[in-house]
Motif scaffolding. Structure first.
Motif, PDB file in Angstrom:
ATOM      1  N   ARG A 163       0.834  -1.203   0.000  1.00 21.89           N
ATOM      2  CA  ARG A 163       0.000   0.000   0.000  1.00 21.89           C
ATOM      3  C   ARG A 163       0.865   1.247   0.000  1.00 21.89           C
ATOM      4  NH1 ARG A 163      -3.884  -2.248   4.781  1.00 21.89           N
ATOM      5  NH2 ARG A 163      -4.840  -3.957   3.591  1.00 21.89           N
ATOM      6  N   GLN A 164       1.951   1.228   0.775  1.00 26.10           N
ATOM      7  CA  GLN A 164       2.876   2.363   0.761  1.00 26.10           C
ATOM      8  C   GLN A 164       3.411   2.611  -0.641  1.00 26.10           C
ATOM      9  OE1 GLN A 164       5.856   1.221   3.695  1.00 26.10           O
ATOM     10  NE2 GLN A 164       5.227   2.913   5.016  1.00 26.10           N
ATOM     11  N   LEU A 165       3.793   1.527  -1.304  1.00 27.97           N
ATOM     12  CA  LEU A 165       4.348   1.649  -2.652  1.00 27.97           C
ATOM     13  C   LEU A 165       3.315   2.224  -3.608  1.00 27.97           C
ATOM     14  CD1 LEU A 165       6.760   1.077  -4.528  1.00 27.97           C
ATOM     15  CD2 LEU A 165       5.830  -1.229  -4.881  1.00 27.97           C
ATOM     16  N   ALA A 166       2.073   1.796  -3.475  1.00 24.30           N
ATOM     17  CA  ALA A 166       1.020   2.268  -4.366  1.00 24.30           C
ATOM     18  C   ALA A 166       0.745   3.753  -4.172  1.00 24.30           C
ATOM     19  CB  ALA A 166      -0.258   1.462  -4.133  1.00 24.30           C
ATOM     20  N   HIS A 167       0.828   4.219  -2.931  1.00 18.33           N
ATOM     21  CA  HIS A 167       0.462   5.610  -2.646  1.00 18.33           C
ATOM     22  C   HIS A 167       1.648   6.560  -2.666  1.00 18.33           C
ATOM     23  CE1 HIS A 167      -3.706   4.762  -1.672  1.00 18.33           C
ATOM     24  NE2 HIS A 167      -3.316   3.751  -0.925  1.00 18.33           N
ATOM     25  N   GLY A 168       2.849   6.089  -2.317  1.00 17.57           N
ATOM     26  CA  GLY A 168       3.983   7.004  -2.199  1.00 17.57           C
ATOM     27  C   GLY A 168       5.207   6.625  -2.981  1.00 17.57           C
ATOM     28  N   GLY A 169       5.169   5.496  -3.698  1.00 19.10           N
ATOM     29  CA  GLY A 169       6.325   5.062  -4.472  1.00 19.10           C
ATOM     30  C   GLY A 169       7.440   4.525  -3.588  1.00 19.10           C
ATOM     31  N   TRP A 170       8.581   4.233  -4.218  1.00 20.70           N
ATOM     32  CA  TRP A 170       9.700   3.628  -3.490  1.00 20.70           C
ATOM     33  C   TRP A 170      10.257   4.551  -2.407  1.00 20.70           C
ATOM     34  CZ3 TRP A 170      10.309  -1.159  -2.925  1.00 20.70           C
ATOM     35  CH2 TRP A 170      10.043  -2.066  -3.959  1.00 20.70           C
ATOM     36  N   GLU A 171      10.115   5.848  -2.586  1.00 19.68           N
ATOM     37  CA  GLU A 171      10.595   6.765  -1.550  1.00 19.68           C
ATOM     38  C   GLU A 171       9.882   6.519  -0.221  1.00 19.68           C
ATOM     39  OE1 GLU A 171      11.255  11.563  -0.786  1.00 19.68           O
ATOM     40  OE2 GLU A 171      10.054  10.870  -2.482  1.00 19.68           O
ATOM     41  N   ALA A 172       8.563   6.316  -0.270  1.00 18.10           N
ATOM     42  CA  ALA A 172       7.799   6.055   0.945  1.00 18.10           C
ATOM     43  C   ALA A 172       8.168   4.719   1.570  1.00 18.10           C
ATOM     44  CB  ALA A 172       6.301   6.090   0.633  1.00 18.10           C
ATOM     45  N   VAL A 173       8.488   3.733   0.737  1.00 15.15           N
ATOM     46  CA  VAL A 173       8.822   2.402   1.253  1.00 15.15           C
ATOM     47  C   VAL A 173      10.229   2.374   1.836  1.00 15.15           C
ATOM     48  CG1 VAL A 173       9.213  -0.007   0.613  1.00 15.15           C
ATOM     49  CG2 VAL A 173       7.255   1.229  -0.318  1.00 15.15           C
TER      50      VAL A 173
END
Length: 331
Positions: A163-173
């Motif tokens: 879900r993090q990847l879907a909403h914020g991309g690799w930066e969020a992950v």
């Protein structure tokens, strides 16, 4: 500090392991035992299993100390299958054994290798077999009784990361893998016991969530091996105990029946095939399919075809029923 150097190709090839890795969990849980971890999270587990594991840890502990370098050959990649991993362990080439034992002595100057390590360095099939047998004995006594909990916690973390990847991309992950994580493309920096740089070189990175990993991420030492970053996940205290029989759980079971209640709880962690839900709940695939049909007709589960399989997930109505303590899955 561990610095992992990415290229655009590496980001494209970076992925999550969907399940716990038995040999990584085995080695890291062994470190929890050696450190005499008395924390709220792992102290109860350690007290529960320590007496039964005394004879099953000696060989492994010599090559996998609580602090410092652990021989890389003890964590072979093999699709999260312990039997396949231990077969790979038995087949470790002599040259690799010699190099990693030399690395052990160089990086762990305060830890003496046992006398039998000289025989191991020659590629001894006898000692490799004993290590593999010890790994199985340790896993059966210390990890197998809790493996459903370990498995479900890792799967839950992967779903959150997706879900993090879907909403914020690799930066969020990548920036939230650990409290020490700092992502400034093209480098991911993480707290680490030593200074180490890992250049992925287009190979990508396997992100491996770990249940027993506690203090910080870890990685293989040899840069020539397939890159993997093992990172800690969150836990609930008391995970080693069955959940109390809450009124909410009794009501859900009374309403749906135990099999359907188990399926609804298992499906709440994400999207799963019929076979996966059957395995998680201890049902046969045919029984799971029949009960899932009933849950779908009651609008508690939604199902959709994907290629040659059917994927199931819990609906908003199903989520509203899942109040209170999660249902324990059978071993």
């Amino acid at each position: 500090m561990l610095r992992i150097h990415f290229s655009s190709d590496d980001l494209a090839r970076t992925r999550f392991a969907e399940e716990p890795d038995p040999m990584w969990e085995l080695n890291i849980s062994l470190h929890r035992l050696q450190r005499r971890d008395a924390s709220v999270l792992f102290g109860p587990w350690r007290r529960e299993v320590a007496s039964s594991l005394l004879g099953a840890t000696r060989l492994l502990s010599a090559l996998s100390p609580a602090r410092g370098y652990t021989c890389d050959f003890l964590t072979p990649p093999a699709d999260r299958d312990l039997a396949v991993q231990t077969e790979a362990l038995r087949a470790t080439p002599r040259r690799r054994l010699r190099i990693e034992l030399e690395t052990f002595e160089r990086l762990n100057p305060g830890t003496r290798l046992p006398a039998w390590s000289a025989e191991l360095a020659t590629g001894s099939t006898r000692l490799l077999g004993r290590l593999a047998d010890t790994a199985h004995a340790y896993f059966d006594a210390g990890l197998r009784p809790y493996w459903h909990t370990v498995h479900d916690a890792v799967r839950h973390d992967v779903m959150l990361r997706a879900r993090q990847l879907a909403h914020g991309g690799w930066e969020a992950v990548l920036g939230t893998l650990h409290t020490t994580a700092r992502w400034e493309y093209p480098v991911l920096s993480l707290g680490f016991p030593v200074e180490q740089d890992l250049h992925l070189g287009g190979r990508g990175l396997l992100l491996q969530p770990s249940f027993f990993c506690r203090y910080g991420p870890t990685a293989l030492f040899d840069p020539g091996l397939a890159p993997v970053l093992v990172y800690p996940i969150e836990h609930r205290p008391g995970w080693e105990r069955p959940c109390p029989d809450s009124p909410a759980r009794r009501s859900l079971t009374a309403l749906l029946g135990r099999a359907r209640a188990l399926l609804l709880e298992a499906a709440a962690d994400g999207t799963f095939t019929t076979t996966e839900l059957a395995r998680r709940t201890g049902l046969t695939p045919s029984n799971a399919s029949r009960h899932l049909t009933a849950l779908r007709e009651a609008a508690l589960v939604s199902s959709r075809r994907h290629r040659n399989t059917t994927l199931h997930t819990v609906t908003a109505l199903g989520v509203s029923l899942l109040d209170g303590c999660p249902l324990p899955l059978p071993a």
